[in-house]
Enzyme design. Structure first.
Site, PDB file in Angstrom:
ATOM      1  N   SER A  14     -15.441  19.273  23.921  1.00 41.64           N
ATOM      2  CA  SER A  14     -15.723  20.118  25.088  1.00 41.64           C
ATOM      3  C   SER A  14     -14.668  20.073  26.174  1.00 41.64           C
ATOM      4  CB  SER A  14     -17.083  19.738  25.678  1.00 41.64           C
ATOM      5  OG  SER A  14     -18.121  20.280  24.899  1.00 41.64           O
ATOM      6  N   SER A  16     -24.313  23.993  28.982  1.00 42.20           N
ATOM      7  CA  SER A  16     -24.523  24.999  27.942  1.00 42.20           C
ATOM      8  C   SER A  16     -23.244  25.280  27.188  1.00 42.20           C
ATOM      9  CB  SER A  16     -25.054  26.306  28.557  1.00 42.20           C
ATOM     10  OG  SER A  16     -25.167  27.318  27.571  1.00 42.20           O
ATOM     11  N   ASN A  17     -23.160  24.767  25.958  1.00 42.04           N
ATOM     12  CA  ASN A  17     -22.041  25.106  25.081  1.00 42.04           C
ATOM     13  C   ASN A  17     -22.029  26.592  24.766  1.00 42.04           C
ATOM     14  OD1 ASN A  17     -20.900  22.350  24.379  1.00 42.04           O
ATOM     15  ND2 ASN A  17     -23.019  22.063  23.761  1.00 42.04           N
TER      16      ASN A  17
END
Length: 383
Positions: free
Chosen positions: A76, A177-178
Site C-alpha cells: 500500500s 479503503s483499498n
C-alpha cells in the site's frame, strides 16, 4: 577534549547522527526478535548520507544474510505514488479533487446504498468515501498454491465491493479503503488515457531516477537480490514461502516493487516540493482523524491525501505511509521538509494475534522515530 565552535543544536544533531548506525541496527534486531524473519532499513540524513542496517535472514533454508539493497513488494505504499499523480492532474486542471466518482466512472459505484454521485476524488484519497473493501485473500496453504497466480481486473475488485453496503455516508467517518484507490487508478486512466502505473512511471519514476521501482504486472517473481517472505495459515501451521505470487494488489492499487533507496528518494522529493506545486502539496498534507482502531497501530496518525502524519517524540511531525501483504511490511517516514527519511522492509512477519501486530508496530514505530529524531536539535519541523 576537542571543543566545537559550531552551533549547539548542530553539534547535538551530529552526535545523534553518529549514534545512528548503532540505533538503526539495534532497532532492526528488535523487529526480528518480535516476529520478522528479515529486516532491511535505510536512513538518509540531512547531509545526504545513507546509513543501512540488516537483520535476520533472507531465507529460512540457506539462511542467507538479508540484502541491504534488496527488492520487495511495497504493497500500500503504492498509494502515495497514485495520490501524487492524482494531485499533479489536479494541478494541471485536468480533474478536480471535488469531482464526483460518477463524473469519471459513470455507473461503476452503484447498488447496495453505494452512490458514485456522492463520493469525491478527495474522499477516495483520504479514505472518507465509505467504500467497503472485499479484497480476495488466501484462506489456507492449499488456497494459496491454487490461486497465487490468479489475476484480477480493477473492475472485478470494485464489483466485489459493490456487493456490500457502504461503511458510512461519505465524509461522516474514516475507514481505510483499498478499493477506493482501485477507483482512483481507474479515474487516472479515464483522465489520461493511460493506466495509472504508466503515469507513475512517466511522471515520478523516470524523472526521479527511481531505477529499481516498477510494476511487475502478472509476473510472480522478484529481481535479485531480495529476501524471501513467509506466511503462516492458521494457528500452528507451517511457515509457507509466499514470495512468488501475483496477488490481487498487483492488478489493483498496490502493485509496485521498489527498494529502500528509491522510496527514500521518492518521499524526500515529494515532501521537499519537487513533485507537486505548493497548492497541491498543501492539499495533500491537510489531515483528518483516523479511526480509533487504526490509531492503535499508528498512534497519533492523521490522514492526508495518500499520506499519514505522525508525531515525533522529539517534537514536530513526519509524513509517510505503510504497506503490508503476505508477510511483507513496508514503512517510510520523512521529515516535513523532506531533508531526512527512513525506509524499512520487513519480511516473514509472524503476527497471529492483534497483540502480536501491536508489538511489531511498536518496534517499527520506534525505529522510524529514532531515525528521524536525529534532527531534533535543529528544532521541530512542521509544515
Amino acid at each position: 577534549m576537542t571543543l566545537s565552535t559550531g552551533a549547539p543544536g548542530a553539534l547535538a544533531a551530529q552526535e545523534h547522527d553518529d549514534r545512528m548506525p548503532y540505533l538503526l541496527q539495534r532497532d532492526a534486531d528488535t523487529l526480528v526478535a518480535v516476529g520478522a524473519t528479515g529486516v532491511q532499513a535505510r536512513v538518509v540524513t540531512s547531509d545526504n548520507r545513507n546509513l543501512t542496517a540488516a537483520s535476520g535472514v533472507a531465507d529460512l533454508t540457506g539462511r542467507r544474510p538479508v540484502p541491504r539493497n534488496g527488492y520487495f513488494r511495497i504493497a500500500s505504499v503504492t498509494k502515495t505514488f497514485v495520490a501524487a499523480v492524482a494531485l499533479q492532474l489536479a494541478g494541471e486542471n485536468r480533474l478536480s479533487l471535488d469531482d464526483s466518482v460518477e463524473r469519471w466512472l459513470p455507473g461503476v459505484v452503484t447498488g447496495n446504498d453505494n452512490d458514485g454521485r456522492e463520493i469525491t476524488v478527495r474522499q477516495l484519497l483520504q479514505h472518507t468515501s465509505g467504500v467497503h473493501d472485499d479484497y480476495p485473500d488466501y484462506t489456507s496453504e492449499e488456497d494459496f498454491r491454487q490461486h497465487r497466480n490468479d489475476a484480477y481486473t480493477p473492475e472485478q475488485i470494485v464489483a466485489r465491493a459493490m456487493d456490500h453496503r457502504r461503511d458510512f455516508k461519505p465524509d461522516t467517518g474514516w475507514n481505510y479503503s483499498n478499493t477506493g484507490y482501485v477507483l482512483l487508478g481507474m479515474i487516472i486512466e479515464r483522465v489520461t488515457g493511460n493506466p495509472w502505473h504508466e503515469e507513475v512511471r512517466d511522471r515520478i519514476v523516470r524523472p526521479l531516477g527511481l531505477d529499481h521501482t516498477f510494476r511487475p504486472g502478472t509476473s510472480p517473481t522478484l529481481p535479485r537480490p531480495h529476501a524471501e517472505t513467509y506466511q503462516r495459515f492458521g494457528d500452528g501451521g507451517p511457515l509457507v514461502d509466499v514470495t512468488e505470487q501475483v496477488g490481487p494488489g498487483t492488478n489493483g492499487e498496490a502493485g509496485l516493487v521498489s527498494t529502500t533507496a528509491d522510496l527514500d528518494r521518492f518521499f524526500s522529493a515529494l515532501l521537499g516540493g519537487r513533485l507537486l506545486p505548493p497548492e497541491q502539496l498543501a492539499e495533500m498534507t491537510r489531515t483528518v482523524r483516523v479511526s480509533d482502531k487504526f490509531e492503535r497501530f499508528m498512534p497519533t496518525a492523521r490522514a492526508g491525501l495518500g499520506l499519514f502524519s505522525r508525531q515525533l517524540s522529539c517534537g514536530g511531525e513526519y509524513w509517510g505511509h505503510e504497506g503490508g501483504d503476505a508477510g511483507w511490511i513496508t514503512t517510510v517516514g520523512v521529515t516535513a521538509d523532506g531533508r531526512r527519511s527512513v525506509a524499512v522492509s520487513l519480511t516473514g512477519v509472524q503476527a497471529s494475534t492483534e497483540q502480536d501486530v501491536v508489538r511489531v508496530a511498536e518496534a517499527e514505530n520506534k525505529l522510524v522515530d529514532d531515525a528521524l529524531c536525529a534532527t531534533a536539535a535543529a528544532g521541530p519541523q512542521r509544515r
